[in-house]
Design a protein around this motif. Sequence first.
Motif, PDB file in Angstrom:
ATOM      1  N   PHE A 244       9.929 -11.275   7.494  1.00 22.73           N
ATOM      2  CA  PHE A 244       9.219 -10.113   6.983  1.00 22.73           C
ATOM      3  C   PHE A 244       7.719 -10.320   7.177  1.00 22.73           C
ATOM      4  O   PHE A 244       7.242 -11.448   7.214  1.00 22.73           O
ATOM      5  N   GLU A 245       6.989  -9.213   7.275  1.00 24.45           N
ATOM      6  CA  GLU A 245       5.538  -9.268   7.404  1.00 24.45           C
ATOM      7  C   GLU A 245       4.903  -8.954   6.049  1.00 24.45           C
ATOM      8  O   GLU A 245       5.276  -7.970   5.394  1.00 24.45           O
ATOM      9  N   PHE A 246       3.933  -9.778   5.648  1.00 26.39           N
ATOM     10  CA  PHE A 246       3.301  -9.587   4.340  1.00 26.39           C
ATOM     11  C   PHE A 246       2.657  -8.204   4.229  1.00 26.39           C
ATOM     12  O   PHE A 246       2.721  -7.564   3.179  1.00 26.39           O
ATOM     13  N   ALA A 247       2.055  -7.733   5.302  1.00 26.81           N
ATOM     14  CA  ALA A 247       1.310  -6.470   5.259  1.00 26.81           C
ATOM     15  C   ALA A 247       2.180  -5.276   4.923  1.00 26.81           C
ATOM     16  O   ALA A 247       1.687  -4.256   4.418  1.00 26.81           O
ATOM     17  N   THR A 248       3.486  -5.363   5.178  1.00 31.20           N
ATOM     18  CA  THR A 248       4.374  -4.217   4.948  1.00 31.20           C
ATOM     19  C   THR A 248       5.522  -4.525   3.983  1.00 31.20           C
ATOM     20  O   THR A 248       6.407  -3.693   3.794  1.00 31.20           O
ATOM     21  N   LEU A 249       5.496  -5.697   3.378  1.00 32.98           N
ATOM     22  CA  LEU A 249       6.637  -6.132   2.564  1.00 32.98           C
ATOM     23  C   LEU A 249       6.916  -5.191   1.395  1.00 32.98           C
ATOM     24  O   LEU A 249       8.078  -4.920   1.076  1.00 32.98           O
ATOM     25  N   ALA A 250       5.872  -4.688   0.735  1.00 33.80           N
ATOM     26  CA  ALA A 250       6.077  -3.851  -0.449  1.00 33.80           C
ATOM     27  C   ALA A 250       6.905  -2.615  -0.125  1.00 33.80           C
ATOM     28  O   ALA A 250       7.762  -2.200  -0.917  1.00 33.80           O
ATOM     29  N   GLN A 251       6.658  -2.018   1.047  1.00 33.43           N
ATOM     30  CA  GLN A 251       7.385  -0.805   1.423  1.00 33.43           C
ATOM     31  C   GLN A 251       8.858  -1.074   1.684  1.00 33.43           C
ATOM     32  O   GLN A 251       9.698  -0.183   1.535  1.00 33.43           O
ATOM     33  N   HIS A 252       9.196  -2.295   2.085  1.00 33.50           N
ATOM     34  CA  HIS A 252      10.561  -2.584   2.522  1.00 33.50           C
ATOM     35  C   HIS A 252      11.337  -3.485   1.543  1.00 33.50           C
ATOM     36  O   HIS A 252      12.497  -3.784   1.799  1.00 33.50           O
ATOM     37  N   TYR A 253      10.697  -3.915   0.467  1.00 35.28           N
ATOM     38  CA  TYR A 253      11.295  -4.959  -0.378  1.00 35.28           C
ATOM     39  C   TYR A 253      12.644  -4.537  -0.958  1.00 35.28           C
ATOM     40  O   TYR A 253      13.608  -5.295  -0.892  1.00 35.28           O
ATOM     41  N   GLU A 254      12.714  -3.337  -1.483  1.00 34.43           N
ATOM     42  CA  GLU A 254      13.977  -2.896  -2.101  1.00 34.43           C
ATOM     43  C   GLU A 254      15.078  -2.760  -1.065  1.00 34.43           C
ATOM     44  O   GLU A 254      16.197  -3.250  -1.255  1.00 34.43           O
TER      45      GLU A 254
ATOM     46  N   GLN B  82      15.210  -3.879   2.260  1.00 38.32           N
ATOM     47  CA  GLN B  82      15.474  -4.976   3.182  1.00 38.32           C
ATOM     48  C   GLN B  82      15.642  -6.340   2.506  1.00 38.32           C
ATOM     49  O   GLN B  82      16.125  -7.279   3.137  1.00 38.32           O
ATOM     50  N   VAL B  83      15.252  -6.428   1.236  1.00 45.13           N
ATOM     51  CA  VAL B  83      15.431  -7.683   0.503  1.00 45.13           C
ATOM     52  C   VAL B  83      16.467  -7.500  -0.608  1.00 45.13           C
ATOM     53  O   VAL B  83      17.523  -8.128  -0.604  1.00 45.13           O
ATOM     54  N   ILE B  84      16.181  -6.619  -1.547  1.00 39.29           N
ATOM     55  CA  ILE B  84      17.052  -6.459  -2.715  1.00 39.29           C
ATOM     56  C   ILE B  84      18.439  -5.965  -2.324  1.00 39.29           C
ATOM     57  O   ILE B  84      19.460  -6.505  -2.780  1.00 39.29           O
ATOM     58  N   ASN B  85      18.501  -4.943  -1.467  1.00 35.56           N
ATOM     59  CA  ASN B  85      19.778  -4.296  -1.144  1.00 35.56           C
ATOM     60  C   ASN B  85      20.346  -4.702   0.204  1.00 35.56           C
ATOM     61  O   ASN B  85      21.260  -4.059   0.714  1.00 35.56           O
ATOM     62  N   ASN B  86      19.833  -5.773   0.783  1.00 36.68           N
ATOM     63  CA  ASN B  86      20.282  -6.219   2.108  1.00 36.68           C
ATOM     64  C   ASN B  86      21.407  -7.243   1.949  1.00 36.68           C
ATOM     65  O   ASN B  86      21.163  -8.424   1.690  1.00 36.68           O
ATOM     66  N   THR B  87      22.642  -6.800   2.129  1.00 37.50           N
ATOM     67  CA  THR B  87      23.775  -7.712   1.929  1.00 37.50           C
ATOM     68  C   THR B  87      23.870  -8.782   3.010  1.00 37.50           C
ATOM     69  O   THR B  87      24.544  -9.788   2.824  1.00 37.50           O
ATOM     70  N   ALA B  88      23.168  -8.584   4.130  1.00 36.05           N
ATOM     71  CA  ALA B  88      23.187  -9.585   5.197  1.00 36.05           C
ATOM     72  C   ALA B  88      22.147 -10.679   4.990  1.00 36.05           C
ATOM     73  O   ALA B  88      22.162 -11.692   5.681  1.00 36.05           O
ATOM     74  N   LEU B  89      21.255 -10.482   4.022  1.00 29.78           N
ATOM     75  CA  LEU B  89      20.182 -11.455   3.792  1.00 29.78           C
ATOM     76  C   LEU B  89      20.721 -12.744   3.198  1.00 29.78           C
ATOM     77  O   LEU B  89      21.437 -12.727   2.196  1.00 29.78           O
ATOM     78  N   ILE B  90      20.415 -13.849   3.826  1.00 32.13           N
ATOM     79  CA  ILE B  90      20.676 -15.165   3.236  1.00 32.13           C
ATOM     80  C   ILE B  90      19.362 -15.753   2.742  1.00 32.13           C
ATOM     81  O   ILE B  90      19.195 -16.057   1.573  1.00 32.13           O
ATOM     82  N   LYS B  91      18.418 -15.908   3.645  1.00 28.78           N
ATOM     83  CA  LYS B  91      17.084 -16.391   3.280  1.00 28.78           C
ATOM     84  C   LYS B  91      16.066 -15.686   4.152  1.00 28.78           C
ATOM     85  O   LYS B  91      16.189 -15.660   5.378  1.00 28.78           O
ATOM     86  N   GLY B  92      15.048 -15.115   3.528  1.00 25.19           N
ATOM     87  CA  GLY B  92      13.971 -14.473   4.244  1.00 25.19           C
ATOM     88  C   GLY B  92      12.683 -15.257   4.127  1.00 25.19           C
ATOM     89  O   GLY B  92      12.435 -15.915   3.099  1.00 25.19           O
ATOM     90  N   VAL B  93      11.858 -15.209   5.165  1.00 26.35           N
ATOM     91  CA  VAL B  93      10.540 -15.832   5.143  1.00 26.35           C
ATOM     92  C   VAL B  93       9.505 -14.758   5.476  1.00 26.35           C
ATOM     93  O   VAL B  93       9.688 -13.970   6.413  1.00 26.35           O
ATOM     94  N   ILE B  94       8.426 -14.739   4.702  1.00 26.95           N
ATOM     95  CA  ILE B  94       7.323 -13.817   4.920  1.00 26.95           C
ATOM     96  C   ILE B  94       6.304 -14.478   5.844  1.00 26.95           C
ATOM     97  O   ILE B  94       5.887 -15.614   5.602  1.00 26.95           O
ATOM     98  N   ARG B  95       5.896 -13.762   6.861  1.00 20.14           N
ATOM     99  CA  ARG B  95       4.858 -14.258   7.775  1.00 20.14           C
ATOM    100  C   ARG B  95       3.541 -13.555   7.461  1.00 20.14           C
ATOM    101  O   ARG B  95       3.506 -12.347   7.234  1.00 20.14           O
ATOM    102  N   PHE B  96       2.440 -14.326   7.504  1.00 17.08           N
ATOM    103  CA  PHE B  96       1.125 -13.794   7.141  1.00 17.08           C
ATOM    104  C   PHE B  96       0.233 -13.678   8.387  1.00 17.08           C
ATOM    105  O   PHE B  96       0.472 -14.313   9.390  1.00 17.08           O
TER     106      PHE B  96
END
Length: 340
Positions: free
Chosen positions: A314-324, A326-340
Amino acid sequence: MKTMKVLVCEQPTELRYRQRPLPVAAAGEAVIKMIAVGICGTDIHAWSGQQPFFSYPRVLGHEICAEIVSLGDQTAGWRVGQRVAVIPYLSCRRCGACLSGKTNCCENISVIGVHQDGAFCEYLSVPAGNLLAVDDVAPEAAALIEPFAISAHAVRRAALSPDEHLLVVGAGPIGLGVAAIAQADGARVVVADTRPERRRHVEQVLGLPTLDPAADGFDAALRGQFDGMLAAKVIDATGNPQAMNNAVNVIRHGGGIVFVGLFKGDLRFSDPEFHKKEATLMGSRNATEEDFVKVGRLMAAGRLTAGMMLSHHFEFATLAQHYEAQVINNTALIKGVIRF
């Protein structure tokens, strides 16, 4: 005044970007610039309001790889430009737990990103004594040293013997780390998870057998993996009350349980079942420097890799828009890393 962008969890389900002054390094501290930050289950549960030990507003994030940009006094041995990971547990060093070497469960512990503001920001000031040099570790792997250290601590709590039968329940990041580290230590490991995609990940990436704990005949299948017996040890990394309450039923007599996952509620299991097995029950919280060192050693040897758990960027600059989504409701997510 120079400012930086900070992503604040104002209250459950609300993330907002704010501008804050750049931090200044006090004596014994280093200001670090974020390179990569892992998203932990803590960050997910905090967003939903289900994380114990938590208050709002809070800047999340404690799985950190960064670059030192300035140093305060009393920071000998560190240099600007050095790449570092962070041990995010700030212990008092005075309580009974600390004096007995258990700094991970300090009575007055403050965890970066939990009890105090964390790394969902561009810059952060941290104690230099909590830094780890990682110039030779890729940034994304360095950001995952902390969750691997959580796993390493749980494995150490379990006190596994070579070839001992271990059931790991839960194939999220911590469970994957537990399985990989226990395998490296010579244990005979089986991983249980209800989600088929996670079982496939375990089989393909770790090469370990898996079971569905919700399937009919689970006990028989487990015995089939362990020479006709139940597990000698169980490490539960689910944070799921049903799984945790059932742990006593899947250990053999004389067996042990380590809970590294947690949930906001009470544990309830059969006391006669627990007593007749003379079971050992342990909690596992955070990690110590010893666990971080072990993870570093296993990474250097190629026994642990970021690919064992990393699934999304994930990109830090856009994470807030996608958090719910792509992170909270993403059943395929195992571990995500934010890039700055």
